[in-house]
Enzyme design. Structure first.
Site, PDB file in Angstrom:
ATOM      1  N   PHE A 158      -5.209  11.043  -1.298  1.00 43.24           N
ATOM      2  CA  PHE A 158      -4.948  10.746  -2.697  1.00 43.24           C
ATOM      3  C   PHE A 158      -3.898   9.818  -3.174  1.00 43.24           C
ATOM      4  O   PHE A 158      -3.856   9.279  -4.325  1.00 43.24           O
ATOM      5  CB  PHE A 158      -4.352  12.232  -3.105  1.00 43.24           C
ATOM      6  N   LYS A 159      -3.245   9.212  -2.115  1.00 40.37           N
ATOM      7  CA  LYS A 159      -2.189   8.200  -2.680  1.00 40.37           C
ATOM      8  C   LYS A 159      -2.953   6.980  -3.188  1.00 40.37           C
ATOM      9  O   LYS A 159      -2.242   6.178  -3.587  1.00 40.37           O
ATOM     10  CB  LYS A 159      -1.487   7.686  -1.217  1.00 40.37           C
ATOM     11  N   ASP A 160      -4.119   6.729  -2.708  1.00 40.26           N
ATOM     12  CA  ASP A 160      -4.828   5.643  -3.331  1.00 40.26           C
ATOM     13  C   ASP A 160      -4.789   5.431  -4.589  1.00 40.26           C
ATOM     14  O   ASP A 160      -4.788   4.353  -5.369  1.00 40.26           O
ATOM     15  CB  ASP A 160      -6.262   5.440  -2.540  1.00 40.26           C
ATOM     16  N   MET A 187      -1.399   4.232  -5.627  1.00 39.74           N
ATOM     17  CA  MET A 187      -1.200   2.844  -4.855  1.00 39.74           C
ATOM     18  C   MET A 187      -2.105   1.729  -5.222  1.00 39.74           C
ATOM     19  O   MET A 187      -1.472   0.756  -5.406  1.00 39.74           O
ATOM     20  CB  MET A 187      -0.957   2.880  -3.366  1.00 39.74           C
ATOM     21  N   THR A 227       1.136   7.511   2.535  1.00 38.92           N
ATOM     22  CA  THR A 227       1.781   6.673   1.586  1.00 38.92           C
ATOM     23  C   THR A 227       1.723   5.433   2.275  1.00 38.92           C
ATOM     24  O   THR A 227       1.707   4.146   1.559  1.00 38.92           O
ATOM     25  CB  THR A 227       3.335   7.282   1.107  1.00 38.92           C
TER      26      THR A 227
END
Length: 462
Positions: A111-113, A116, A144
């Site tokens: 989900f960090k994509d 980011m 992350t």
């Protein structure tokens, strides 16, 4: 649009400066001075739009005059161009009134994509416009770091250093951080746990001489732009399920509190969220805090959901800021007390937190059982973090539709998945070759001075 520090003693900044600054100079976290709102009509108008258009409409008020509409639309389009699902964040139904929000279709299958990839494009655009170079240092419990490296690798305006706890991330998470061969990427395996990495990062930001010397910037969820990007999928999923004409609840597996705080922001903007449920693993400091009103650190226990193995949840400071009616002095006092291991939350602030958040926990055994149960019931394969969320969500189901956030692809944690259901999940095809690539990693002690010296030396070599 102006941004203020949760500790009340840092300059107000616009969006672009708050993004590039990361941690405020008083040690606090930036939040919007006023949270914009959306009317029911505005929210209803999101139905049927592309994810990119929803992102533009939800985030645009927070950006102010930092970017033109054309610039911001272009940034968003580039950010999500490499996602492998046309919906970007599709919903899957697990059971009556229970849905899974798949947030793992980005480049690093976590989900960090969502945040980011956006922040990478924002940094590249703004730094290029200013003709500046920055040093990004990030601390990661797994996802992350790989998302940051993927977003910033090869950019000439940025050096990126990622601190991760040596031996406490999955093999795939480690490989994603250590196999890129770009000269501006530096993977640092730190002796210790995630909290040690995060503490070193905060100490670097609070060392103003070092911070200014290397032009330090941060992309951990201390960075407001990270939280803002995560607000979008609350709107996209809720509207798909009938908002604003009916309420939606969310369960969020979380360690650092950033992902669920984004849900709080969505609710303050006007999204009709009934419940926001904090789901923790055995490192359950957030659940214990919600039950006892005491935030007390205990030792981190390594788990099968390592991205949640955290005792110092940075973004909880933002929630405290609003629970204490934006009293920066009160938040500063609590953060000072935390240096000794704990703080107590006042009755009024605790009531405010409980008005917005519920909580639950899952043991290792319960997490494995959740993976097995969902696979047997409907063939859905969960990563252990998503399984923590599903287990806790099942305890909070009601007549209101529940959305559980699936934070990573199960193939990122194959050992836990195989233990639970007897077979290993397959890696997505685009990641198979990576597992045989040579690793570039530097092992470092948990020593601030040595870390700072290494960073200065690497920058000088470039």
């Amino acid at each position: 649009m102006k941004y203020i520090s949760t500790r009340g003693n840092a300059p107000e900044l616009n969006f672009a400066d708050a993004m590039l600054t990361g941690l405020a100079r008083d040690g606090g976290l930036y939040v919007p001075k006023k949270i914009p709102t959306m009317s029911k009509e505005d929210i209803a108008a999101l139905a049927g739009l592309s994810y990119e258009e929803v992102a533009f409409r939800v985030m645009r008020p927070f950006v102010g005059d930092a970017f033109t509409d054309e610039e911001f639309r272009g940034i968003i389009e580039r950010a999500y161009a490499n996602f492998r699902h046309p919906a970007r964040a599709p919903l899957v139904q697990l059971a009556p009134n229970h849905f899974l929000l798949e947030l793992f279709h980005g480049p690093t299958i976590a989900f960090k994509d969502f945040a980011m990839q956006l922040i990478g494009q924002l940094f590249q655009f703004e730094l290029g416009r200013r003709g500046e170079h920055v040093t990004i240092v990030g601390a990661t419990s797994g996802d992350t770091g790989s998302a940051a490296i993927e977003a910033f690798r090869g950019l000439k305006n940025v050096d990126v250093f990622i601190l991760f706890p040596d031996g406490r991330v999955s093999d795939i998470q480690r490989k994603q951080m250590t196999t890129p061969d770009d000269a501006n990427v530096h993977a640092l395996a730190v002796e210790g746990d995630f909290d040690d990495c995060q503490a070193a990062l905060k100490d670097m930001f609070n060392d103003l001489k070092f911070r200014d010397c290397v032009k330090l910037a941060g992309v951990n969820s201390i960075n407001w732009a990270r939280v803002l990007a995560q607000v979008v999928y609350y709107f996209s999923s809720a509207v798909s399920l009938g908002a604003p004409h009916r309420e939606i609840s969310f369960t969020v597996p979380t360690g650092n509190f950033g992902d669920i705080f984004a849900g709080y922001i969505a609710k303050q903007m006007g999204l009709p969220i009934a419940d926001l449920v904090i789901a923790t693993n055995q490192n359950d400091i957030l659940h214990r805090t919600m039950e006892t009103a005491a935030y007390t650190k205990e030792g981190v226990m390594p788990s099968i959901s390592p991205s949640m193995d955290i005792q110092v949840s940075s973004n909880f400071e933002r929630a405290l800021f609003y629970a204490y009616d934006q009293d920066g002095d009160a938040v500063s006092q609590l953060m000072d007390e935390l240096k000794d291991g704990s703080f107590a939350i006042s009755q009024g602030a605790m009531e405010a937190l409980r008005e917005n958040f519920l909580s639950g926990r899952a043991s290792e055994k319960e997490t494995l059982a959740s993976i097995a149960a969902e696979y047997a019931a409907n063939g859905e394969v969960l990563c252990p973090h998503s399984a923590v969320g599903v287990k806790v969500a099942n305890e909070h189901l009601s007549t209101v539709p529940m959305v559980t956030l699936a934070t990573a692809h199960p193939a990122k944690f194959p050992d836990a998945v195989e233990q639970a259901m007897g077979q290993r999940p397959d890696l997505p095809p685009h990641m198979v070759d990576m597992m045989g690539d040579e690793e570039r990693v530097t092992k470092v002690p948990n020593n601030l001075g040595l870390l700072q010296a290494l960073i200065k030396d690497r920058i000088a070599q470039r």
